[in-house]
Design a protein around this motif. Structure first.
Motif, PDB file in Angstrom:
ATOM      1  N   UNK A 590       0.817  -1.210   0.000  1.00 49.68           N
ATOM      2  CA  UNK A 590       0.000   0.000   0.000  1.00 49.68           C
ATOM      3  C   UNK A 590       0.848   1.256   0.000  1.00 49.68           C
ATOM      4  N   UNK A 591       1.861   1.264   0.879  1.00 53.20           N
ATOM      5  CA  UNK A 591       2.741   2.437   0.929  1.00 53.20           C
ATOM      6  C   UNK A 591       3.457   2.642  -0.411  1.00 53.20           C
ATOM      7  N   UNK A 592       3.855   1.532  -1.013  1.00 58.72           N
ATOM      8  CA  UNK A 592       4.567   1.600  -2.299  1.00 58.72           C
ATOM      9  C   UNK A 592       3.662   2.194  -3.381  1.00 58.72           C
ATOM     10  N   UNK A 593       2.411   1.710  -3.426  1.00 61.35           N
ATOM     11  CA  UNK A 593       1.476   2.206  -4.440  1.00 61.35           C
ATOM     12  C   UNK A 593       1.157   3.676  -4.227  1.00 61.35           C
ATOM     13  N   UNK A 594       1.104   4.100  -2.971  1.00 63.12           N
ATOM     14  CA  UNK A 594       0.763   5.496  -2.698  1.00 63.12           C
ATOM     15  C   UNK A 594       1.901   6.443  -3.107  1.00 63.12           C
ATOM     16  N   UNK A 595       3.116   5.908  -3.111  1.00 68.39           N
ATOM     17  CA  UNK A 595       4.245   6.772  -3.518  1.00 68.39           C
ATOM     18  C   UNK A 595       4.435   6.799  -5.038  1.00 68.39           C
ATOM     19  N   UNK A 596       3.773   5.861  -5.747  1.00 67.21           N
ATOM     20  CA  UNK A 596       3.979   5.762  -7.191  1.00 67.21           C
ATOM     21  C   UNK A 596       3.576   7.041  -7.938  1.00 67.21           C
ATOM     22  N   UNK A 597       2.426   7.684  -7.636  1.00 68.31           N
ATOM     23  CA  UNK A 597       2.047   8.894  -8.385  1.00 68.31           C
ATOM     24  C   UNK A 597       3.084  10.006  -8.337  1.00 68.31           C
ATOM     25  N   UNK A 598       3.754  10.153  -7.189  1.00 69.39           N
ATOM     26  CA  UNK A 598       4.724  11.247  -7.114  1.00 69.39           C
ATOM     27  C   UNK A 598       5.926  10.993  -8.023  1.00 69.39           C
ATOM     28  N   UNK A 599       6.222   9.716  -8.296  1.00 67.67           N
ATOM     29  CA  UNK A 599       7.305   9.402  -9.229  1.00 67.67           C
ATOM     30  C   UNK A 599       6.845   9.534 -10.685  1.00 67.67           C
ATOM     31  N   UNK A 600       5.532   9.426 -10.903  1.00 65.96           N
ATOM     32  CA  UNK A 600       4.987   9.608 -12.255  1.00 65.96           C
ATOM     33  C   UNK A 600       4.797  11.080 -12.596  1.00 65.96           C
ATOM     34  N   UNK A 601       4.717  11.901 -11.562  1.00 66.72           N
ATOM     35  CA  UNK A 601       4.348  13.308 -11.764  1.00 66.72           C
ATOM     36  C   UNK A 601       5.237  14.039 -12.757  1.00 66.72           C
ATOM     37  N   UNK A 602       6.565  13.904 -12.721  1.00 70.64           N
ATOM     38  CA  UNK A 602       7.391  14.664 -13.677  1.00 70.64           C
ATOM     39  C   UNK A 602       7.111  14.307 -15.135  1.00 70.64           C
ATOM     40  N   UNK A 603       6.505  13.133 -15.358  1.00 70.84           N
ATOM     41  CA  UNK A 603       6.320  12.670 -16.736  1.00 70.84           C
ATOM     42  C   UNK A 603       4.859  12.709 -17.193  1.00 70.84           C
ATOM     43  N   UNK A 604       3.961  12.244 -16.346  1.00 71.34           N
ATOM     44  CA  UNK A 604       2.600  11.983 -16.805  1.00 71.34           C
ATOM     45  C   UNK A 604       1.549  12.925 -16.248  1.00 71.34           C
TER      46      UNK A 604
END
Length: 727
Positions: A590-604
C-alpha cells in the motif's frame, strides 16, 4: 429656310420646331405663321415635282416594253444558232473519229521510235563511256571519273527496258565503289582539315552520283575519330586532374566543337540538317569513349571517401553540359529540333549515371551508417546513454532530411526507392541504440524499490515517443515529396534518362501507391520497430515498478504466514473486522502504491506529447483517454493495480490451507488493498473481490452465500478452508 435636315433618318419634328423658335420670343406668332406659309409652299413645290416625274415615267414605259420584247426575240434566235452549231460539232466528231484514232496511233509509234533511237544511241554511249572509264581511272582524276559515271548514270535511265539492265546497274555501282575508294583518302583529308572547297567539291560529286549518304558517313566517322582522339589525348595530358575535371573539360570541347562544325556543315552540306547529323555523331561518340566515363568514375570511386559528394559533382557537371548543349541545339536549329533525336542525345549524355542511380541505395546507406556511427550515443553510464539518445534525435532527423535533399540533388528524386531503403536501414540502426539501452536497463534492474531505474525507463520511453513523432513528420514530408513529383515535368523526363527499366517500374509503382491513397507506410519497418520498442520499454518499466510488489506478494503463498493464526485468539468468528489489522506485506504494498504517483508526476501529470505518443503506441487503453492532466498516469496506475490484483489472486490460489482466523485476516488484507486503490481512484478486480467475499463467508453458510461466484474460486477457497461440500 434650311430644310436639309428633313432628309435625315433620325429627323425629330419637335426638336426641329424648338430649334427654329428658340430665338423668336417677342414675335413668335407672326414668325410661326410665316413658317407655316413657307412650309405649305415647299409642300406644293414637292407635289408639282412628283407630278412631273410621274408623267415622265408613264411616257417612257412603251419604249421599255419594246426594248424588252426585242431582247427576248434575239435570245430565241441565239438559242437556235447554238443548237445548230452543236449538231454540226457532233456530225464532225462522228465523221472524223477513225481519222483521229489513226493519228494517235501514228504519234505513239513515232514516240516509240524516238525512244528506241535514243536507247540505241545511249547504248552506244554506254559502251564508249565504259571503255573511256578504264583510262580515266588510271589517271585517278576524281572529277573526270565522276563526269563519266554521271554520263553512264544518265544513259542507264534510258536503258530500263533492255535485257541486261540489272547487270548494267550492278556494273555502275561497282564503278561508283571504285570512285569512292579512290576518293576516300582525299575525302578524309578534306574533312579532317575542315577544307571547305574540297569538301564542297566532293558533295557535288557524290550528290550527282546519288552517293551523298555515303559521304555523310565519311563525315560522321571522321568527326567521331577526331572527338575520340581528343578524349584520349586529354586523359594523357591531364593525368593529375580529377575525373570530374576531365569530364568537365571534355564537355567544353564538345560544346566548342558543336559551334565550329555547325557553321562548317551548313557551308558544305547546305541541303542537309546540321543538327541531326551532329546529334548522331555526339550520340556515337559518348557511347564509344575509351576508357568509358563509367570506367573512369568507378576507378575514382574506389579512391574517394565521400562517394556521394563525388557523384553529386559528376551529376552536376553532366546536367550543366546537357542544359548548355540543348540550348545550343535549340538556338542553332532552323526550326523545332526533332524530339526523338534530342531524347536520344539526352539519353546518351546521362547514360553513364544510370548505374550509379541504381546503386544509390547502397551509397546512401553507407553514408548514413557512417554518420550514425559518429553520434556516440552509447556511454559508460546508463543515465548518460539515455540523455545522449534524447539529444541525438534532432541530429538523426537532420541527417535524414539531408539524405532526402541529396536524393534530389544527385538523382533528381529518381532514386527515391533507394533513399527509402537507406533511411530504413539508418533508422533501424538508430533503433538498435535504444535496444542496447533497454538491455542495459534490464541488466541493472533490482529486486527492491528502484525509482532511479524507473525514471530512466520513462525517460527512454519519452525519447522513443519523440522519435515516433519526428518519424511521423518525416514520413509525411516524404509522402508529400512523392506527390509533388507527379506535377513536375522535369522529373518525368529525368526518370526516363536516369533509370533502368526495373528501377523505373519500381518507382512508378511507389508513386502509384502513394497517389492512389493506398495504405502504404514509406517507413513501415521503422515505425513498427519503434512501436515495438515502446512496448518493450513499457513492459520493462512495468517490471521495474511491479518487482517489489511481486516480492511482497510472495509472502502470501508461504504457509508460515498463515500458520500463526492456527491457535489465535481471533478464532471466534463473531469478532468484528476492526479486530484485525493488515499484515506488514500488504501495508508495504500500500505504501509503495501510494508513492507511485509522485514518481509519475514529472512525466505523466503534465502535457508530454512525446511520452503520450509512446504510450499510445503501446496499448489502446492509453489512446482511449484524453491527453489532459493525469489521464495517462491513471491508466498506468490501473495497469499496475490490475497486475497487483492478479498477482494477489494467483498467490492466494496457491495457498494450501487456511484456518478460519487466517481466512478472515486474508480477507482483511484484501480490504486494505481495496482502500489503498480507492485512494488512487481505482477499484479491485472482480476476481479479487470474489476471493475476498469467499474468504469472509462463515463455514456453515459457505454453500449458500458462494453462489454467483466463479466455480473455480469457490472450489479453491473451499479446499484451502477445509469446508466440506454438502454434496
Amino acid at each position: 429656310m434650311d430644310i436639309s435636315s428633313f432628309s435625315s433618318d433620325d429627323f425629330d419634328t419637335k426638336a426641329w420646331i424648338n430649334d427654329i423658335l428658340k430665338n423668336t420670343e417677342n414675335r413668335k406668332e407672326n414668325y410661326t405663321m410665316s413658317l407655316v406659309m413657307k412650309l405649305q409652299l415647299y409642300v406644293q413645290q414637292v407635289n408639282n415635282a412628283l407630278e412631273e416625274t410621274s408623267q415622265q415615267v408613264l411616257a417612257s414605259l412603251p419604249k421599255i416594253m419594246r426594248d424588252t420584247k426585242n431582247l427576248q426575240q434575239e435570245a430565241l434566235v441565239l438559242k437556235e444558232k447554238m443548237a445548230a452549231v452543236r449538231e454540226e460539232i457532233e456530225k464532225i466528231e462522228h465523221d472524223t473519229g477513225e481519222s483521229i484514232n489513226t493519228i494517235e496511233k501514228l504519234d505513239f509509234l513515232k514516240n516509240m521510235l524516238n525512244i528506241a533511237k535514243q536507247g540505241l544511241h545511249e547504248s552506244d554511249n554506254w559502251t564508249v563511256l565504259v571503255n573511256d572509264l578504264e583510262e580515266v581511272f588510271d589517271s585517278k582524276n576524281v572529277e573526270n571519273i565522276s563526269s563519266k559515271i554521271l554520263g553512264m548514270q544518265n544513259s542507264l535511265k534510258l536503258l530500263v527496258s533492255v535485257a541486261d539492265y540489272e547487270d548494267r546497274k550492278l556494273q555502275l555501282e561497282g564503278l561508283k565503289n571504285r570512285l569512292e575508294a579512290i576518293a576516300s583518302p582525299a575525302i578524309v583529308q578534306a574533312f579532317n582539315s575542315n577544307n571547305i572547297e574540297q569538301a564542297q567539291m566532293y558533295v557535288r560529286i557524290f550528290t550527282s552520283i546519288s552517293r551523298l549518304p555515303q559521304l555523310m558517313k565519311y563525315y560522321h566517322k571522321c568527326q567521331k575519330d577526331i572527338l575520340l582522339q581528343k578524349w584520349r589525348n586529354q586523359l594523357e595530358i591531364e593525368q593529375d586532374e580529377s575525373v570530374v575535371q576531365w569530364i568537365h573539360n571534355y564537355y567544353s570541347v564538345l560544346l566548342s566543337n558543336w559551334h565550329t562544325q555547325h557553321r562548317w556543315f551548313n557551308q558544305v552540306f547546305s541541303n542537309e540538317s546540321a543538327v541531326n547529323a551532329l546529334i548522331d555523331i555526339y550520340i556515337d561518340v559518348l557511347s564509344s569513349l575509351d576508357p568509358s566515363l563509367n570506367e573512369c568514375i568507378d576507378a575514382a570511386l574506389k579512391q574517394v571517401s565521400e562517394k556521394l559528394s563525388f557523384l553529386y559533382d559528376v551529376k552536376q557537371t553532366t546536367k550543366q553540359f546537357a542544359d548548355n548543349l540543348m540550348n545550343v541545339v535549340n538556338h542553332t536549329s532552323q526550326g523545332k529540333p526533332d524530339t526523338d533525336m534530342t531524347n536520344k542525345l539526352l539519353k546518351a549524355i546521362y547514360n553513364h549515371l544510370i548505374s550509379y542511380v541504381n546503386k544509390y541505395a547502397a551509397y546512401e546507406q553507407a553514408n548514413l551508417m557512417k554518420q550514425l556511427s559518429t553520434l556516440n550515443c552509447m556511454k559508460e553510464e546508463l543515465p548518460d546513454t539515455i540523455q545522449a539518445l534524447g539529444l541525438s534525435i534532432t541530429s538523426v532527423i537532420d541527417i535524414a532530411n539531408a539524405a532526402k535533399k541529396r536524393c534530389q540533388q544527385i538523382t533528381e528524386n529518381c532514386g527515391y526507392c533507394g533513399l527509402l531503403i537507406a533511411l530504413r536501414a539508418f533508422l533501424l540502426g538508430y533503433a538498435d541504440f535504444y535496444r542496447v539501452a533497454l538491455r542495459q536497463i534490464d541488466r541493472s534492474k533490482k529486486s527492491e524499490e528502484d525509482w532511479n531505474t524507473f525514471q530512466l525507463c520513462l525517460s527512454l520511453l519519452q525519447n522513443t515517443g519523440d522519435v515516433l513523432l519526428k518519424l511521423q513528420q518525416l514520413e509525411k514530408d516524404l509522402t508529400n515529396s512523392v506527390l509533388d513529383l507527379t506535377s513536375k515535368e522535369a522529373f518525368v523526363d529525368y526518370k526516363y534518362l536516369l533509370l533502368n527499366p526495373t528501377d523505373l517500374k519500381e518507382l512508378d509503382s511507389l508513386i502509384k501507391c502513394v497517389t492512389e491513397g493506398t495504405q502504404l507506410s514509406l517507413l513501415d519497418h521503422v515505425t513498427t520497430e519503434f512501436n515495438k520498442l515502446c512496448s518493450d520499454i513499457h513492459h520493462t518499466t512495468y517490471q521495474v515498478v511491479f518487482t517489489p510488489i511481486s516480492l511482497h506478494l510472495d509472502v502470501v503463498q508461504s504457509s508460515q504466514t498463515w500458520a500463526q493464526f492456527a491457535n489465535s485468539s481471533l478464532h471466534n468468528s463473531d469478532l468484528p473486522d476492526y479486530s484485525f489489522s493488515p499484515q506488514e506485506y500488504i501495508t508495504q504494498i500500500g505504501q509503495y502504491l501510494m508513492t507511485l504517483p509522485q514518481h509519475l508526476e514529472p512525466f505523466l501529470f503534465r502535457e508530454n506529447p512525446s511520452l503520450s505518443c509512446a504510450l499510445k503506441a503501446v496499448d489502446q487503453e492509453y489512446s482511449s483517454v484524453a491527453d489532459g492532466e493525469g489521464g495517462l498516469a491513471s491508466v498506468f496506475l490501473k495497469i499496475v493495480a490490475r497486475g497487483t490484483c492478479q498477482g494477489f489472486c494467483d498467490r492466494i490460489l496457491s495457498i494450501c490451507e487456511l484456518s478460519q482466523p487466517a481466512s478472515r485476516q486474508l480477507a482483511h488484507d484484501i480490504s486494505y488493498l481495496n482502500n489503498i486503490l480507492e485512494e488512487l481512484g481505482i477499484s479491485l478486480t472482480d476476481n479479487l473481490q470474489q476471493l475476498s467475499l469467499l474468504l469472509k463467508i462463515p463455514t456453515d453458510q459457505y454453500q449458500a452465500q458462494s453462489s454467483g461466484c466463479s466455480a473455480r474460486y469457490v472450489a479453491a477457497v473451499r479446499q484451502m478452508r477445509n469446508i466440506k461440500s454438502s454434496n
